[in-house]
Design a protein around this motif. Structure first.
Motif, PDB file in Angstrom:
ATOM      1  N   VAL A 216       0.837  -1.205   0.000  1.00  0.00           N
ATOM      2  CA  VAL A 216       0.000   0.000   0.000  1.00  0.00           C
ATOM      3  C   VAL A 216       0.870   1.252   0.000  1.00  0.00           C
ATOM      4  O   VAL A 216       0.601   2.234  -0.716  1.00  0.00           O
ATOM      5  N   LEU A 217       1.944   1.222   0.784  1.00  0.00           N
ATOM      6  CA  LEU A 217       2.846   2.374   0.833  1.00  0.00           C
ATOM      7  C   LEU A 217       3.522   2.605  -0.512  1.00  0.00           C
ATOM      8  O   LEU A 217       3.719   3.757  -0.946  1.00  0.00           O
ATOM      9  N   PHE A 218       3.901   1.503  -1.186  1.00  0.00           N
ATOM     10  CA  PHE A 218       4.567   1.644  -2.478  1.00  0.00           C
ATOM     11  C   PHE A 218       3.633   2.197  -3.562  1.00  0.00           C
ATOM     12  O   PHE A 218       4.100   2.783  -4.546  1.00  0.00           O
ATOM     13  N   ARG A 219       2.343   2.004  -3.366  1.00  0.00           N
ATOM     14  CA  ARG A 219       1.405   2.499  -4.373  1.00  0.00           C
ATOM     15  C   ARG A 219       1.291   4.040  -4.334  1.00  0.00           C
ATOM     16  O   ARG A 219       0.832   4.665  -5.297  1.00  0.00           O
ATOM     17  N   ASN A 220       1.661   4.614  -3.182  1.00  0.00           N
ATOM     18  CA  ASN A 220       1.574   6.068  -3.025  1.00  0.00           C
ATOM     19  C   ASN A 220       2.932   6.613  -2.572  1.00  0.00           C
ATOM     20  O   ASN A 220       3.117   6.990  -1.410  1.00  0.00           O
ATOM     21  N   PRO A 221       3.899   6.615  -3.457  1.00  0.00           N
ATOM     22  CA  PRO A 221       5.255   7.038  -3.057  1.00  0.00           C
ATOM     23  C   PRO A 221       5.348   8.500  -2.643  1.00  0.00           C
ATOM     24  O   PRO A 221       6.275   8.878  -1.906  1.00  0.00           O
ATOM     25  N   LYS A 222       4.374   9.323  -3.045  1.00  0.00           N
ATOM     26  CA  LYS A 222       4.426  10.751  -2.698  1.00  0.00           C
ATOM     27  C   LYS A 222       3.707  11.077  -1.400  1.00  0.00           C
ATOM     28  O   LYS A 222       3.735  12.221  -0.954  1.00  0.00           O
ATOM     29  N   ALA A 223       3.055  10.048  -0.796  1.00  0.00           N
ATOM     30  CA  ALA A 223       2.321  10.293   0.452  1.00  0.00           C
ATOM     31  C   ALA A 223       3.295  10.527   1.597  1.00  0.00           C
ATOM     32  O   ALA A 223       4.399   9.986   1.636  1.00  0.00           O
ATOM     33  N   THR A 224       2.860  11.374   2.551  1.00  0.00           N
ATOM     34  CA  THR A 224       3.688  11.654   3.720  1.00  0.00           C
ATOM     35  C   THR A 224       3.447  10.619   4.813  1.00  0.00           C
ATOM     36  O   THR A 224       2.499   9.826   4.752  1.00  0.00           O
TER      37      THR A 224
END
Length: 416
Positions: A216-224
């Motif tokens: 899930v984290l890799f799907r949103n690399p720009k998330a803080t």
């Protein structure tokens, strides 16, 4: 796998039994042979010695005199002359049996006990040469041993039948003993297979959660971090759970192989309980539970301080886990002239009666529907191992909805 091992153990056990039976049968047979022929051998040898000690009293025509008289009436005397040993004379009640059987009865060896067969009878003899006025004569003392041989043959048949029955019994006994020997091995194998299966299941769960949250984290690399704080928190939580699980599995695996040694030394167990209680007081206060210590007097204990600390933490952690808000937990320590008694009592949800004998089994957890507490089912297994290593005994009393009392009794004198 166990089938082939069972057959091999059966053959090995049977072989041991068969060898022992054979040795016993041989000892009995040769002992009886010695006892039965002992009198015969003594009589023949004494007759020969008596003959050789007597003076030569032959008459002028070379006929045998008193020198040829036997000491045992059951012994017959045969006289043979010449290189081809022609029968000169015979003395005894059964010598007529030798008529026409001279070739069978003629002595082949001198100065030793020999056995011959003649006319369907068995004989034992001793023969030697003497010089007389009539020339060189071979004297043969002979005795019928038919009854002794028949008795030995009957004994041999009995031993043979007994050995046959013994072989059958040995195979049956070997099969039974091999089965009994494999029982603990099968149990250990089954427990190992169950342990591996349960461990794999328990390890798979946190690993799956960590992998899923990481994806899930890799799907949103720009998330803080703030955006994904929930996922990161879950990964951290499952990582800690996984670390604890691996540590417990390693402890149990090393305990099974006796790689962990208890470093026993004397310490004040009441002081240790006070230290542990301080660690749990804040947690209990936060969870709106009360925890108390009942240790009225100093108690010296000889044991592994680190492992006893681990034991008490496991018991208190379980009590806290299964006690609802507003509940009470009491830790106590008492001593008698021969024992030290530790107990942890709570007012939690309790344990079903049918589950009490299994609570120390690895990966066993009581009905999870009754509580939201998470666990791996390894803590109490480690606790039981620590108790056993300190030669203690544990007793569990529990009632559903009323709470649980775990009481441990340690001997004051500890063995290494």
């Amino acid at each position: 796998m166990f089938r082939r091992t069972h057959i091999r153990l059966t053959l090995l056990n049977s072989l041991v039994f068969i060898v022992l039976i054979s040795i016993l049968g041989s000892i009995i047979y040769f002992y009886m042979d010695h006892r039965l022929y002992q009198d015969v051998n003594r009589s023949l040898l004494e007759s020969a010695a008596h003959f050789q000690q007597q003076p030569d009293d032959d008459d002028d025509h070379g006929a045998p005199g008193p020198r040829f008289m036997r000491r045992d009436p059951r012994i017959m005397t045969l006289l043979w002359q010449g290189e081809d040993k022609q029968l000169l004379g015979e003395q005894g009640r059964e010598t007529e049996l030798f008529t026409g059987k001279e070739e069978q009865i003629r002595p082949k060896k001198l100065n030793s006990l020999q056995d011959v067969e003649a006319g369907g009878f068995s004989y034992r003899y001793i023969a030697f040469e003497v010089n007389t006025t009539a020339g060189k004569i071979t004297v043969q003392f002979i005795r019928n041993v038919n009854s002794e041989k028949e008795l030995l043959n009957r004994l041999f048949l009995i031993i043979l039948i007994g050995c046959g029955i013994g072989v059958v019994c040995a195979l049956a006994s070997g099969y039974f003993l091999a089965g009994r020997a494999l029982v603990p091995i099968k149990k250990a194998w089954d427990k190992q297979q169950e342990f591996v299966s349960d461990a794999s299941h328990e390890l798979r769960t946190p690993l799956a959660v960590i992998q899923a949250k990481t994806d899930v984290l890799f799907r949103n690399p720009k998330a803080t971090i703030q955006d994904k704080i929930h996922d990161i928190s879950t990964i951290s939580k499952e990582s800690r759970r996984l670390s604890k699980l691996v540590t417990n599995l390693l402890t149990l695996a090393r305990s099974d192989s006796n790689q962990l040694e208890m470093k026993k030394q004397e310490f004040q167990i009441d002081e240790l309980l006070k230290e542990i209680l301080l660690q749990f007081e804040d947690i209990a206060l936060y969870q709106e539970k009360s925890i108390h210590l009942d240790a009225p007097e100093p108690v010296a204990f000889c044991g592994d301080k680190e492992r006893i600390h681990q034991l008490i933490v496991i018991l208190l952690d379980n009590a806290m886990k299964y006690t609802n808000e507003g509940g009470e937990i009491q830790l106590s320590c008492m001593q008698s002239h021969s024992s030290i008694i530790l107990s942890v009592k709570d007012t939690g949800i309790g344990i079903p009666e049918q589950d009490i004998p299994r609570i120390f089994d690895r990966f066993f957890q009581s009905d999870k529907a009754r509580t939201s507490a998470e666990g791996t089912g390894l803590g109490l297994s480690i606790a039981k191992w620590i108790i056993d290593k300190h030669h203690g005994k544990v007793k569990v009393n529990s009632s559903l909805g009323k709470g649980t009392l775990i009481e441990i009794v340690f001997p004051r004198t500890q063995k290494n």
